[in-house]
Structure formats: C-alpha cells, structure tokens
Enzyme design. Structure first.
Site, PDB file in Angstrom:
ATOM      1  N   CYS A 135      37.923  16.490 -41.483  1.00 26.88           N
ATOM      2  CA  CYS A 135      38.194  15.157 -40.920  1.00 26.88           C
ATOM      3  C   CYS A 135      38.719  14.214 -41.995  1.00 26.88           C
ATOM      4  CB  CYS A 135      36.920  14.595 -40.287  1.00 26.88           C
ATOM      5  SG  CYS A 135      37.124  12.973 -39.557  1.00 26.88           S
ATOM      6  N   CYS A 143      37.495  10.611 -41.709  1.00 26.61           N
ATOM      7  CA  CYS A 143      36.099  10.452 -42.158  1.00 26.61           C
ATOM      8  C   CYS A 143      36.005  10.502 -43.681  1.00 26.61           C
ATOM      9  CB  CYS A 143      35.221  11.567 -41.607  1.00 26.61           C
ATOM     10  SG  CYS A 143      35.438  11.880 -39.856  1.00 26.61           S
ATOM     11  N   ASP A 144      36.741  11.407 -44.310  1.00 25.54           N
ATOM     12  CA  ASP A 144      36.492  11.702 -45.724  1.00 25.54           C
ATOM     13  C   ASP A 144      37.626  11.296 -46.663  1.00 25.54           C
ATOM     14  OD1 ASP A 144      34.082  12.825 -44.995  1.00 25.54           O
ATOM     15  OD2 ASP A 144      34.925  14.821 -44.732  1.00 25.54           O
TER      16      ASP A 144
HETATM   17  C1  LIG Z   1      32.225  17.367 -41.394  1.00 21.97           C
HETATM   18  C2  LIG Z   1      32.371  16.196 -40.455  1.00 21.97           C
HETATM   19  C3  LIG Z   1      32.315  14.920 -40.973  1.00 21.97           C
HETATM   20  C4  LIG Z   1      32.444  13.825 -40.134  1.00 21.97           C
HETATM   21  N1  LIG Z   1      32.376  12.581 -40.667  1.00 21.97           N
HETATM   22  C5  LIG Z   1      32.465  11.505 -39.863  1.00 21.97           C
HETATM   23  C6  LIG Z   1      32.389  10.193 -40.398  1.00 21.97           C
HETATM   24  O1  LIG Z   1      32.279  10.003 -41.617  1.00 21.97           O
HETATM   25  N2  LIG Z   1      32.468   9.156 -39.527  1.00 21.97           N
HETATM   26  C7  LIG Z   1      32.630   9.332 -38.184  1.00 21.97           C
HETATM   27  O2  LIG Z   1      32.659   8.339 -37.436  1.00 21.97           O
HETATM   28  N3  LIG Z   1      32.718  10.565 -37.645  1.00 21.97           N
HETATM   29  C8  LIG Z   1      32.644  11.646 -38.449  1.00 21.97           C
HETATM   30  N4  LIG Z   1      32.755  12.904 -37.922  1.00 21.97           N
HETATM   31  C9  LIG Z   1      32.964  13.041 -36.473  1.00 21.97           C
HETATM   32  C10 LIG Z   1      31.613  12.822 -35.753  1.00 21.97           C
HETATM   33  O3  LIG Z   1      30.650  13.644 -36.350  1.00 21.97           O
HETATM   34  C11 LIG Z   1      31.738  13.129 -34.273  1.00 21.97           C
HETATM   35  O4  LIG Z   1      32.767  12.331 -33.710  1.00 21.97           O
HETATM   36  C12 LIG Z   1      30.434  12.830 -33.549  1.00 21.97           C
HETATM   37  O5  LIG Z   1      29.363  13.540 -34.119  1.00 21.97           O
HETATM   38  C13 LIG Z   1      30.527  13.193 -32.078  1.00 21.97           C
HETATM   39  O6  LIG Z   1      29.288  12.930 -31.517  1.00 21.97           O
HETATM   40  P1  LIG Z   1      28.824  13.588 -30.166  1.00 21.97           P
HETATM   41  O7  LIG Z   1      27.507  12.964 -29.837  1.00 21.97           O
HETATM   42  O8  LIG Z   1      29.879  13.500 -29.142  1.00 21.97           O
HETATM   43  O9  LIG Z   1      28.655  15.149 -30.418  1.00 21.97           O
HETATM   44  P2  LIG Z   1      28.168  16.061 -31.628  1.00 21.97           P
HETATM   45  O10 LIG Z   1      27.859  15.302 -32.837  1.00 21.97           O
HETATM   46  O11 LIG Z   1      29.144  17.161 -31.671  1.00 21.97           O
HETATM   47  O12 LIG Z   1      26.775  16.612 -31.069  1.00 21.97           O
HETATM   48  C14 LIG Z   1      26.743  17.493 -29.994  1.00 21.97           C
HETATM   49  C15 LIG Z   1      25.305  17.866 -29.730  1.00 21.97           C
HETATM   50  O13 LIG Z   1      25.210  18.655 -28.560  1.00 21.97           O
HETATM   51  C16 LIG Z   1      24.265  19.687 -28.779  1.00 21.97           C
HETATM   52  N5  LIG Z   1      24.565  20.759 -27.834  1.00 21.97           N
HETATM   53  C17 LIG Z   1      25.716  21.480 -27.711  1.00 21.97           C
HETATM   54  N6  LIG Z   1      25.563  22.409 -26.750  1.00 21.97           N
HETATM   55  C18 LIG Z   1      24.298  22.252 -26.239  1.00 21.97           C
HETATM   56  C19 LIG Z   1      23.547  22.918 -25.233  1.00 21.97           C
HETATM   57  N7  LIG Z   1      24.041  23.930 -24.514  1.00 21.97           N
HETATM   58  N8  LIG Z   1      22.280  22.478 -24.991  1.00 21.97           N
HETATM   59  C20 LIG Z   1      21.757  21.432 -25.682  1.00 21.97           C
HETATM   60  N9  LIG Z   1      22.421  20.776 -26.654  1.00 21.97           N
HETATM   61  C21 LIG Z   1      23.670  21.192 -26.924  1.00 21.97           C
HETATM   62  C22 LIG Z   1      24.453  20.046 -30.245  1.00 21.97           C
HETATM   63  O14 LIG Z   1      23.276  20.636 -30.758  1.00 21.97           O
HETATM   64  C23 LIG Z   1      24.650  18.667 -30.844  1.00 21.97           C
HETATM   65  O15 LIG Z   1      23.424  18.078 -31.097  1.00 21.97           O
HETATM   66  C24 LIG Z   1      32.630  14.020 -38.730  1.00 21.97           C
HETATM   67  C25 LIG Z   1      32.674  15.311 -38.206  1.00 21.97           C
HETATM   68  C26 LIG Z   1      32.556  16.393 -39.054  1.00 21.97           C
HETATM   69  C27 LIG Z   1      32.595  17.794 -38.483  1.00 21.97           C
END
Ligand SMILES: Cc1cc2nc3c(=O)[nH]c(=O)nc-3n(C[C@H](O)[C@H](O)[C@H](O)COP(=O)(O)OP(=O)(O)OC[C@H]3O[C@@H](n4cnc5c(N)ncnc54)[C@H](O)[C@@H]3O)c2cc1C
Length: 311
Positions: free
Chosen positions: A136, A139-140
């Site tokens: 990302c 992000c980084d």
């Molecule tokens: C390396 C990295 C660095 C990042 N840095 C930043 C940053 O600095 N700033 C920023 O704003 N964004 C950053 N992002 C992006 C950010 O992390 C995502 O946009 C954000 O986490 C999305 O949130 P979410 O709640 O939609 O899903 P996610 O964070 O993807 O969480 C999904 C959740 O669903 C759960 N899940 C999936 N399938 C199931 C199932 N069948 N049953 C139960 N639970 C399930 C998983 O365990 C997880 O807890 C980064 C991403 C990455 C990969």
C-alpha cells in the site's frame, strides 16, 4: 433466541459498526474471524506505523489501533466471538450465521469481512515485509525508508499505475515492473506513466527474491521470456497486483460485482437483501483505507438501527 444484529469481521469496519450498534443498545454479536480472510483485527494487524488515521498526531502501531477499537466495542457491550463464520443463510428470516460449532439467528447482519492484498510470496518477502516491502503506497509512501531512494512497484493495472505515480512524490526513481509487454491501466494512466521522467517501466519481468541486511536493498528480477535474472537495487518494493475480497461465503446470496466485491446500493451500505449491509474493503475496491472502512462501518450500524426500529 433471535439476535438483533450480527457483525461478521473485525477490522476497522466491523469494530466501528459494533461500537455504534452497541451504543444503540442492539447488543451486537461480532464474529472476529480466526483464520479465514486474515487475522482477527484485520489488515492493520500486519503493519507497523499507521500515520494517517485521524486522532493520532504521532502515528500509532496498527495492532495497537485495532486493540483500542476492540476494547471500545467491548466497553459498550458488544459480544465478540473469535471464530470464522463458515456458512450464512440469508434466504429465510431470521437469518442464520454459523461457525463450525455455533449457530446464531439474527434479524440483521453487517458484513465486514474485508479483502486480502495479493502477494507474490517471493523469497525474502516475510523478512522484508514492513522493512521495504509493502502492499500500500498511500499507507506507507511517507515512511523514511522510501524518501529519495529508488523503489519498485509491481503490477500493470490502474492500481499499479496509481501507486507508481504516487511514489514519484517521495522516491528519486520508480521502477514499474510489468509481467507482460503491455499495461492494463487506462489510456490516460498509461500516458502519464510512460511520459513521467521519474518512472522507468520494465517489461516482461517479475521479482523473484528480495535481499538486504535489516532493510531491503535489492531485488532479483526474472525475465519472463528468456528466464534470465537481473538485480535491481531498490529500497522499496510495492505490490499492486490486486486484492481478493473475502466474499466466497456470500456468493449466490449477495450481489457481487465482476471482481467479487459486494455491491451496495445508492449512498448507503445496503446490499440486495433487506436487513444485510456491507461495510469496509469487502465492498470498496477504490479507497481501501482504515478510515473509509470505519466510516462505512458507522453508516451500516446507523442504517441497521433505523431498519430494526422501523421493523
Ligand atoms: C500492510 C497494510 C498496511 C496498511 N496500512 C494502512 C494505513 O497506514 N492506513 C490506512 O488507512 N489503511 C491501511 N491499510 C488498509 C487498511 O488496513 C484496510 O483498508 C482496512 O483494514 C479495511 O478494513 P475492513 O474492516 O474493511 O477489513 P479488514 O481489515 O480486511 O478486516 C477484515 C476482517 O474480517 C475477518 N473475516 C474475514 N472472513 C471472515 C469470516 N469468514 N468469518 C469471520 N471473520 C472473517 C478477518 O479476520 C478480519 O478481521 C493497510 C493495509 C495493509 C495490507
């Protein structure tokens, strides 16, 4: 007993939905996940500094931010279950949500299962993840590791083009590594890439290994035509090869777009099934940020609350 609201997923979207729903006295149950679709706590559990989430002027470690969100959800009374949901049945009301050893009935469901950034799994990737390798740029990109040094971005689509252009603000030179001999990005993006004096496109190559001491210093590229290997001295490697939305569980029940993301309708988080909402990266292939995930988690909880009151 029928629950009012079940939330599936524990990233910023899921925990925010849980905080709002719990404060609205919906007593939400949140399935945090265990192995499916990443870690409990979501994608930010795999990163170090988060510098762009408002409220933390000095930045905050990703796992610490997620721990705080989790605690906030618990404090307001959300019930958390650390397990994967393996089946859902939205064809009958109340809906059924099941893990391998628990079945819950609920009037409403918010899906927040996120997306998983695709990786190449090259040699050395684990060692240099967060120490030069990232998925990302937004992000980084501002990380001191990437200031005024040469970096590489892998991918040939619009996301890769955007990440490469974004990194030209910080890096001295950006190498765009394209597996084939053409870019899949839009015409406009292609022109911006090909005419940018800080970007060099390498055609028909893929990185195969990462090297350095504590931080990334070089990668090896393999020519996809003649298999020859070359070394590229870069301090950063950004994967921009796409994300996989965690939606397999909902296929055939919720409307998905051509990339597998859940479709939401209008300026809401509503899905095609009344009583089911989707928030966060599982329905967003454009912004993919923690703050937008949290924002749509809030929207979903408010929409669910209003819908439950009306019903
Ligand atoms: C390396 C990295 C660095 C990042 N840095 C930043 C940053 O600095 N700033 C920023 O704003 N964004 C950053 N992002 C992006 C950010 O992390 C995502 O946009 C954000 O986490 C999305 O949130 P979410 O709640 O939609 O899903 P996610 O964070 O993807 O969480 C999904 C959740 O669903 C759960 N899940 C999936 N399938 C199931 C199932 N069948 N049953 C139960 N639970 C399930 C998983 O365990 C997880 O807890 C980064 C991403 C990455 C990969």
């Amino acid at each position: 007993m029928v629950e009012q609201l079940v939330i599936i997923g524990s990233g910023p979207a899921g925990y925010t939905a849980a905080i709002y729903a719990a404060r609205a006295q919906l007593q939400p149950i949140l399935f945090e996940g265990f192995e499916a679709g990443g870690l409990p706590g979501g994608q930010l559990m795999t990163t170090t500094e988060v510098e762009n989430f408002p409220g933390f002027s000095e930045g905050i470690q990703g796992p610490k931010l997620m721990k705080e969100m989790r605690q906030q959800a618990i404090r307001w009374g959300a019930k958390l279950i650390t397990d994967d949901v393996i089946t859902v049945d939205f064809s009958q009301r109340p809906f059924t949500i099941a893990t391998s050893d628990l079945e819950v009935k609920s009037h409403a469901v918010i899906v927040c299962t996120g997306a998983t950034a695709k990786r190449l799994h090259i040699a050395g990737e684990e060692e240099f993840w967060n120490n030069g390798i990232s998925a990302c740029a937004v992000c980084d990109g501002t990380n001191p590791l990437f200031q005024n040094v040469e970096i590489a971005v892998v991918g040939g689509g619009d996301s890769a083009a955007e990440e490469a252009l974004y990194m030209t603000k910080y890096a001295s030179k950006v190498h765009l590594l394209v597996r084939s001999d053409r870019l899949r990005a839009s015409k406009v993006m292609q022109e911006r890439i090909l005419n940018h004096d800080k970007i060099q496109v390498h055609w028909r190559v893929l990185p195969i290994s990462a090297h350095g001491s504590d931080i990334l210093q070089s990668i090896q590229l393999q020519d996809q035509k003649d298999s020859s290997i070359m070394e590229l001295k870069v301090s950063g490697l950004f994967y921009a090869i796409g994300h996989t939305p965690n939606t397999q569980l909902f296929a055939g029940q919720l409307d998905l777009d051509e990339k597998g993301y859940i479709k939401t309708y209008g300026k809401t988080t509503a899905t095609n099934i009344a009583g089911v909402w989707a928030a966060g990266d599982v329905q967003d292939h454009i912004y993919r940020q923690a703050i937008t995930a949290a924002g749509t988690g809030c929207m979903a909880a408010l929409e669910a609350e209003r819908w439950l009151v009306e019903k």
